[in-house]
Structure formats: C-alpha cells, structure tokens
Design an enzyme around this catalytic site. Structure first.
Site, mmCIF file in Angstrom:
data_model
loop_
_atom_site.group_PDB
_atom_site.id
_atom_site.type_symbol
_atom_site.label_atom_id
_atom_site.label_comp_id
_atom_site.label_asym_id
_atom_site.label_seq_id
_atom_site.Cartn_x
_atom_site.Cartn_y
_atom_site.Cartn_z
ATOM 1 N N GLY A 1 1.398 -55.750 -7.223
ATOM 2 C CA GLY A 1 1.834 -55.812 -8.616
ATOM 3 C C GLY A 1 2.542 -57.126 -8.894
ATOM 4 O O GLY A 1 2.309 -57.795 -9.906
ATOM 5 N N ASP B 1 2.305 -52.256 3.533
ATOM 6 C CA ASP B 1 0.954 -51.677 3.395
ATOM 7 C C ASP B 1 -0.154 -52.610 3.901
ATOM 8 O O ASP B 1 -1.270 -52.151 4.155
ATOM 9 C CB ASP B 1 0.675 -51.341 1.921
ATOM 10 C CG ASP B 1 1.717 -50.417 1.318
ATOM 11 O OD1 ASP B 1 2.411 -49.726 2.089
ATOM 12 O OD2 ASP B 1 1.839 -50.387 0.081
ATOM 13 N N MET C 1 3.178 -44.012 5.430
ATOM 14 C CA MET C 1 3.073 -44.689 4.122
ATOM 15 C C MET C 1 1.838 -45.610 4.081
ATOM 16 O O MET C 1 1.082 -45.688 5.034
ATOM 17 C CB MET C 1 4.333 -45.494 3.854
ATOM 18 C CG MET C 1 5.428 -44.706 3.178
ATOM 19 S SD MET C 1 6.754 -45.820 2.652
ATOM 20 C CE MET C 1 7.734 -44.716 1.669
ATOM 21 N N HIS D 1 0.489 -46.374 0.635
ATOM 22 C CA HIS D 1 -0.038 -46.189 -0.714
ATOM 23 C C HIS D 1 -1.505 -45.778 -0.629
ATOM 24 O O HIS D 1 -1.791 -44.776 0.020
ATOM 25 C CB HIS D 1 0.197 -47.460 -1.542
ATOM 26 C CG HIS D 1 0.160 -47.198 -3.008
ATOM 27 N ND1 HIS D 1 -0.436 -48.051 -3.903
ATOM 28 C CD2 HIS D 1 0.624 -46.155 -3.729
ATOM 29 C CE1 HIS D 1 -0.344 -47.547 -5.123
ATOM 30 N NE2 HIS D 1 0.305 -46.397 -5.038
ATOM 31 N N ARG E 1 10.205 -48.699 5.929
ATOM 32 C CA ARG E 1 10.509 -49.981 5.276
ATOM 33 C C ARG E 1 11.882 -50.504 5.664
ATOM 34 O O ARG E 1 12.318 -51.537 5.167
ATOM 35 C CB ARG E 1 10.495 -49.780 3.756
ATOM 36 C CG ARG E 1 9.138 -49.913 3.194
ATOM 37 C CD ARG E 1 8.968 -49.813 1.736
ATOM 38 N NE ARG E 1 10.069 -49.802 0.837
ATOM 39 C CZ ARG E 1 10.012 -49.253 -0.373
ATOM 40 N NH1 ARG E 1 8.898 -48.671 -0.782
ATOM 41 N NH2 ARG E 1 11.021 -49.296 -1.182
HETATM 42 O O1 F6P Z 1 4.200 -50.449 -1.190
HETATM 43 C C1 F6P Z 1 5.154 -50.073 -0.254
HETATM 44 C C2 F6P Z 1 5.411 -48.594 -0.314
HETATM 45 O O2 F6P Z 1 6.376 -48.268 0.652
HETATM 46 C C3 F6P Z 1 4.179 -47.711 -0.156
HETATM 47 O O3 F6P Z 1 3.765 -47.586 1.180
HETATM 48 C C4 F6P Z 1 4.646 -46.435 -0.791
HETATM 49 O O4 F6P Z 1 3.560 -45.695 -1.303
HETATM 50 C C5 F6P Z 1 5.523 -46.915 -1.904
HETATM 51 O O5 F6P Z 1 5.925 -48.230 -1.564
HETATM 52 C C6 F6P Z 1 6.741 -46.080 -2.144
HETATM 53 O O6 F6P Z 1 7.342 -46.558 -3.287
HETATM 54 P P1 F6P Z 1 8.821 -46.216 -3.753
HETATM 55 O O7 F6P Z 1 9.755 -46.955 -2.836
HETATM 56 O O8 F6P Z 1 8.873 -46.708 -5.140
HETATM 57 O O9 F6P Z 1 8.985 -44.735 -3.601
#
Ligand code: F6P
Length: 357
Positions: free
Chosen positions: A113, A136, A178, A180, A284
């Site tokens: 994005g 990702d 994770m 996405h 993360r």
């Molecule tokens: O894009 C990184 C990510 O950790 C994806 O793996 C996951 O789907 C998404 O972000 C989670 O997003 P948020 O932190 O907005 O819940």
C-alpha cells in the site's frame, strides 16, 4: 546540504530502524551535510506536518531495535484522494509540507500500500526513494523484503515448540502463520519447522486431501501431525467463487480465522484431537535477525547513495543476489506471490509435504 524527509508506513516489521540507520550513516559518511526530518506515524505525519528533526544520536543504538523510532500507521491508498473529516486534501497537504520544509527527497519505508502512495507522490512531482519492508515478502520487484527472515525465525520457533508438545500427545496441531494473501512466510516457516502439511493461499486446499494426509501419517504410526496454515489459506471451493460470492459467504463466517474452520473439519472427519496456535503479531516483533540487520543496512546504504547522486523515483530492492534500483512505477500495485509450479513447492512435495491439493 541535503534535506531529507523520512517515514515508515503500514504494518511495522523488524529492521525498519536498521534500514533508516543505514541511510543516515551512508549520508553522514559522505561528508555531505544533511538535515533529517522524521515524519511521525507514517503518511499521517506528512499530511498533518507532524515531524521531528533527527540527529545522529537518534540513529545510534537502533540497529538491533525492533519496531520503528518514527511510529507507523496505515493510511489506505484508496482514501488518499478523499478529503479528511475536515475537508483537507491529503495529497495537496503532503506536497505543501514537502515544499514548506524545502525537502530534497522523501525516504519512504513500506510494503504494498505504501508503495502505491509513494508512486503517486512521485507522479505529483516529489523526489522519492523507497525501501521494501514487510514480513510477508509480497512486494513485487524484489526477491526479498526486510522483516521477512526475522518473521520466518519467529514462526519457525513457534512450530519447533509445538513439535515437542506434539510428540507427547497424539494430536493434530495447526500453527497459523501471517502473510496476508501470500504464502512465503508460511511456506518457509513450515519447511523450516518440519510441518507435515502446508496450506498457502496460492494453492487452494481440498479438506479431504488434508484429511487423507493426516490419516496416512496415522497409518504409518505417527502420533501427531503438524500443519502450517497461512492466515490467507483458501479452500478450493471458496477459490472457485467470484469476489462478490465469497464476500457474501464470508459475511456470516463463524470462525475467528481459517485455522479454526480447518480444525473443526479435521476433528469431525478424523475424530482426532486438534489444537490451533496463532503466534499473530509476535511474528512482527522483537529484534531483527542478523540477516535482516545486514540486509536492511545494505539497502539503506544504497538508498543513501541514490540520494547523494540525486537519483529519485526508485525502490532499492534485491534481485538475483544483487542490490538493484527498481522504478517505482513498476513496483506500485503489483503483488509477488508464490508460484505453485516453483522449484521450492516441487521440492517440498518431494519431501512428502502435503499442500492439500
Ligand atoms: O502486512 C503485514 C501483516 O502483518 C500481515 O501479515 C497481516 O495480515 C497484517 O499485517 C496484519 O495487520 P494489522 O497489524 O493491521 O492487524
């Protein structure tokens, strides 16, 4: 004198600080005087003029630090052209702040994005250099993003821990990873953790094939089965639906996530005990692994080099083991996915891993 604006946008990941430090160290080592304007919480900081002037001290001791010293937020690309609740034109506001501070360029760290907006700012005439971050690894134009290897380590650790408890109980374990809508993280952590079944969005699964794989293991005397399931894993049935049909079907989805649906189906079809583990945002978090520290520092240094040369409009990426500059217009709006016919999938299948297809 170079005046650089910097921001981190989207979901955070490990090595964002290492990458920013790389840029700043490279610029400092060149002897060129620089002023660094750190915009806080992603594009929001640039829109609302919320920034902090950063000095060398801000970048000291952050190589190993997770998160981002600038903070981050998600400002969806599709809302960028829509005025905010007070009628503010966000794109115009970002341009105004850039010109007001007389910036030479923006260094933007982000994923998919973020790159769409970065490219839009380039089209609007701003000088932009970007760096590819995301656990990702789904960013087009680079074989690797920083954050990915650190997240693979964490998801693998999780599967390793499940292995020891799995060996004590005759159960089926699902670890939801994770990523996405892309399966790189699940595929790599799954293989590294010795998962028996790996379900990724790029290879829609058939629940009966998943059950067959579990039954075969039971017949061979294995007491347990471990599945690495991507949060975006999709059944063949759902993959065959149109976007609209799927949205309608998912409107009354009763599970917290796909793993729980798969768990219930496995339990019903095999009578085995099934447990789900979701490491979630731990993937993360924490310090970047050594690979990411080195990788992000290299990308940061190359970004610094581009800035010194006045070469803008590029993402610094990594292709065929070389650091490269990729035009932003080529990156924006494209997703990199696991190819179902790639060598790694073929090899995983040769190791007996089932993809439920
Ligand atoms: O894009 C990184 C990510 O950790 C994806 O793996 C996951 O789907 C998404 O972000 C989670 O997003 P948020 O932190 O907005 O819940």
């Amino acid at each position: 004198m170079k005046r650089i604006g910097m921001l981190t946008s989207g979901g955070d990941c490990q090595a964002l600080n290492a990458a920013m430090r790389g840029v700043v160290k490279c610029l400092a080592c060149s002897g060129e005087p620089v002023e660094i304007y750190g915009f806080l919480e992603g594009y929001k900081g640039l829109i609302y003029g919320n920034f902090r002037m950063l000095t060398g001290a801000d970048f000291s001791g952050i190589l190993t630090k997770g998160g981002t010293i600038l903070g981050s937020s998600r400002t969806p690309f599709k809302l960028m052209r829509e005025p905010d609740e007070n009628g503010l034109d966000k794109v115009e506001a970002m341009k105004q702040n850039y010109y007001k501070l007389r910036l030479d360029c923006l260094v933007i760290l982000g994923g998919n994005g973020t790159h769409k907006t970065a490219n839009m700012l380039r089209e609007e005439g701003l000088n932009v250099v970007t760096l590819p971050k995301t656990i990702d690894n789904d960013l087009w134009g680079t074989d690797m993003t920083f954050g990915f290897q650190s997240a693979v380590n964490i998801a693998t650790d999780c599967i390793d821990c499940i292995h020891t408890t799995a060996a004590s109980h005759g159960r089926v374990f699902i670890v939801e990873v994770m990523g996405h809508k892309v399966g790189y993280l699940t595929l790599n952590a799954g293989m590294a953790g010795g998962a028996d079944i790996i379900l990724i969005p790029e290879i829609p699964y058939d629940i009966n094939k998943v059950v067959d794989a579990i039954n075969k293991r039971s017949e061979r005397g294995s007491k347990f089965t471990i599945l690495a399931v991507a949060e975006g894993a999709i059944s063949k049935e759902n993959a065959a639906l149109s976007k609209k049909e799927l949205k309608k079907k998912m409107a009354d989805y009763k599970y917290p996530s796909v793993s729980y649906e798969i768990a219930e189906k496995i339990q019903k079809k095999t009578g085995l005990d099934v447990r789900v583990t979701v490491p979630g945002h731990t993937q993360r978090g924490g310090s970047p692994c050594p690979y990411d520290r080195v990788f992000a520092s290299r990308l940061g240094a190359e970004a610094g080099r581009l800035i010194l040369k006045g070469e803008y409009g590029f993402m610094v990426g990594y292709r065929n083991r070389e650091i490269v500059k990729v035009p932003l217009e080529d990156v924006a709006g494209k997703l990199k996915m696991v190819a179902p016919d790639s060598d790694i999938i073929r090899e995983a299948k040769m190791l007996g891993i089932s993809f439920g297809d």
